[in-house]
Design a protein around this motif. Structure first.
Motif, PDB file in Angstrom:
ATOM      1  N   ILE A 268      -1.532   4.091   4.029  1.00  0.00           N
ATOM      2  CA  ILE A 268      -1.369   3.443   5.331  1.00  0.00           C
ATOM      3  C   ILE A 268      -1.687   4.416   6.447  1.00  0.00           C
ATOM      4  O   ILE A 268      -2.428   4.096   7.385  1.00  0.00           O
ATOM      5  CB  ILE A 268       0.069   2.897   5.478  1.00  0.00           C
ATOM      6  CG1 ILE A 268       0.324   1.777   4.463  1.00  0.00           C
ATOM      7  CG2 ILE A 268       0.305   2.395   6.890  1.00  0.00           C
ATOM      8  CD1 ILE A 268       1.726   1.226   4.494  1.00  0.00           C
ATOM      9  N   THR A 269      -1.157   5.622   6.350  1.00  0.00           N
ATOM     10  CA  THR A 269      -1.432   6.621   7.375  1.00  0.00           C
ATOM     11  C   THR A 269      -2.926   6.890   7.486  1.00  0.00           C
ATOM     12  O   THR A 269      -3.490   6.937   8.583  1.00  0.00           O
ATOM     13  CB  THR A 269      -0.689   7.924   7.045  1.00  0.00           C
ATOM     14  OG1 THR A 269       0.689   7.646   6.900  1.00  0.00           O
ATOM     15  CG2 THR A 269      -0.882   8.960   8.151  1.00  0.00           C
TER      16      THR A 269
ATOM     17  N   ASN B 172       2.346   4.705   1.116  1.00  0.00           N
ATOM     18  CA  ASN B 172       2.577   5.229   2.452  1.00  0.00           C
ATOM     19  C   ASN B 172       1.438   6.079   2.995  1.00  0.00           C
ATOM     20  O   ASN B 172       1.014   5.904   4.131  1.00  0.00           O
ATOM     21  CB  ASN B 172       3.836   6.093   2.420  1.00  0.00           C
ATOM     22  CG  ASN B 172       4.894   5.531   3.320  1.00  0.00           C
ATOM     23  OD1 ASN B 172       4.708   5.500   4.526  1.00  0.00           O
ATOM     24  ND2 ASN B 172       5.975   5.053   2.742  1.00  0.00           N
ATOM     25  N   ARG B 173       0.974   6.985   2.175  1.00  0.00           N
ATOM     26  CA  ARG B 173      -0.090   7.883   2.631  1.00  0.00           C
ATOM     27  C   ARG B 173      -1.357   7.097   2.928  1.00  0.00           C
ATOM     28  O   ARG B 173      -2.102   7.420   3.843  1.00  0.00           O
ATOM     29  CB  ARG B 173      -0.413   8.921   1.549  1.00  0.00           C
ATOM     30  CG  ARG B 173       0.782   9.623   0.989  1.00  0.00           C
ATOM     31  CD  ARG B 173       0.953  10.970   1.643  1.00  0.00           C
ATOM     32  NE  ARG B 173       2.097  11.629   1.069  1.00  0.00           N
ATOM     33  CZ  ARG B 173       2.015  12.621   0.181  1.00  0.00           C
ATOM     34  NH1 ARG B 173       0.843  13.067  -0.211  1.00  0.00           N
ATOM     35  NH2 ARG B 173       3.116  13.160  -0.307  1.00  0.00           N
TER      36      ARG B 173
ATOM     37  N   LEU C  99       0.833  -1.196   0.000  1.00  0.00           N
ATOM     38  CA  LEU C  99       0.000   0.000   0.000  1.00  0.00           C
ATOM     39  C   LEU C  99       0.873   1.253   0.000  1.00  0.00           C
ATOM     40  O   LEU C  99       1.938   1.251   0.615  1.00  0.00           O
ATOM     41  CB  LEU C  99      -0.878  -0.001   1.249  1.00  0.00           C
ATOM     42  CG  LEU C  99      -1.852  -1.172   1.374  1.00  0.00           C
ATOM     43  CD1 LEU C  99      -2.432  -1.216   2.771  1.00  0.00           C
ATOM     44  CD2 LEU C  99      -2.942  -1.065   0.341  1.00  0.00           C
TER      45      LEU C  99
END
Lengths: 211, 211
Positions: free
Chosen positions: A12-13, A9-10, A7
């Motif tokens: 995931i956040t 990075n963003r 996924l």
DNA sequence: CCTTGTGAAGTTATTCACAGCA
DNA sequence: TGCTGTGAATAACTTCACAAGG
């Protein structure tokens, strides 16, 4: 299988934020992408894009079943298992984290603390025993440790993190201002720098006042 | 004047890191973009791009004069002035922050704490006095407050932040898991959620193990 | 030669626009 | 109609490639 793509990075956040939001007791069974988006300040499209990466969970006209979303997100975030955490450096910040109640709720178990100060070694903080730093290697042999939180003084950070990597730790949360990059592909280091957040806020306020 | 363009978000974050790096005593007078980049794990191009936004500070062949860089960055980040900070919610995390030595170095002065627990009101933590939450409005009239750090329990977060905005606070650092978006253009809210960082790390480790 | 500064290309992330479905 | 899912367009960010300058 359809996609093992990692996924973004963003995403995931944001998933972490959706998860926390959905954990709050909800009156309804379904929630729409727009409702999630509005509460978190994102666009509904981005919420849908994120959620479709988890599979086709949405039902047109109705939205997403909260129960299903939570289950799916918790699998992706790895919250269907328990994570064992150690705190390396039990000063002010480290011991505050040991007392922080938010972790256990998400299946993060702080199983030990490590320090070099004789004053606190063999003592307990919030029921968690503190060991000497030298004992980490042995401790890791005898216990599964998934995440090490590094809250040592800045000047010790580099050495400590390299030592942790040599001990075989795969996940490190670095709270020191020192940037340490992982030399090994399979070791992930995430950095949290409280001072940087203050500096960022100061900069933003600074530009606001000027304009 | 050439450009009042606001700096990109990522640039601001990186500038904070450059700043912290350059603060460390350096043997040399000049530093190259590559040296900065290598130490922080960025590309040298991005460092140069960031730094040219501050003006043409570099000298071909030599690099950047550290003294000039520090001065320029500190102006942009607003560190040439002192920021007055209050801590709202003096529980475990709040009081840990009050003891955190890293702030004063960067001209962040914690001038007061606020809480509702009678046990700690009128007491001092690390020399900083704690007042009742009701006194914030008066306090703000009598003191310049630039940044409010919100470390109240999750369920109080929304109300507290709205109250702070109504009191005229312009900068808020939200440590609670609750997302609160600023309704006013000139109020900036930055969010730090320790749990999200744990969740992110868990997710990354999770995908590592699967692949 | 070495290092900066920068247009151009490439990459990644987000928004737009709309088809499809209950 | 209301909401999802998604290709296309756009925007933001980064890397590439190289001119210029001490």
């Amino acid at each position: 299988m359809k996609k093992i793509k990692t996924l973004p990075n963003r995403t995931i956040t944001r998933l972490s934020l959706y998860y926390q939001l959905l954990l709050k007791p909800q009156e309804r069974e379904f929630i729409s992408s727009k409702e999630i988006a509005d509460q978190l300040g994102f666009s509904s499209e981005i919420v849908r894009k994120d959620l479709t990466l988890l599979g086709q969970l949405g039902i047109p006209k109705k939205g997403y079943k909260i129960k299903n979303l939570l289950e799916r997100i918790s699998i992706v975030l790895g919250l269907n298992k328990t994570w064992n955490v150690i705190i390396v450096g039990c000063g002010k910040l480290g011991s505050a984290l040991m007392k922080y109640p938010g972790f256990r709720e998400h299946k993060f178990n702080i199983i030990a603390g490590f320090d070099i100060s004789k004053k606190i070694i063999n003592k307990k903080i919030n029921g968690i025993k503190i060991y000497h730093l030298n004992h980490i290697k042995d401790f890791i042999k005898q216990n599964r440790v998934d995440i090490a939180v590094v809250t040592v003084p800045q000047e010790e950070a580099h050495r400590t993190i390299n030592y942790l990597i040599s001990c075989g730790i795969k996940g490190i949360l670095n709270f020191t201002p020192t940037v340490v990059n992982s030399t090994k592909e399979d070791v992930k280091i995430l950095k949290i720098d409280l001072t940087v957040e203050f500096l960022r806020l100061a900069c933003i306020l600074n530009t606001l006042n000027k304009s």
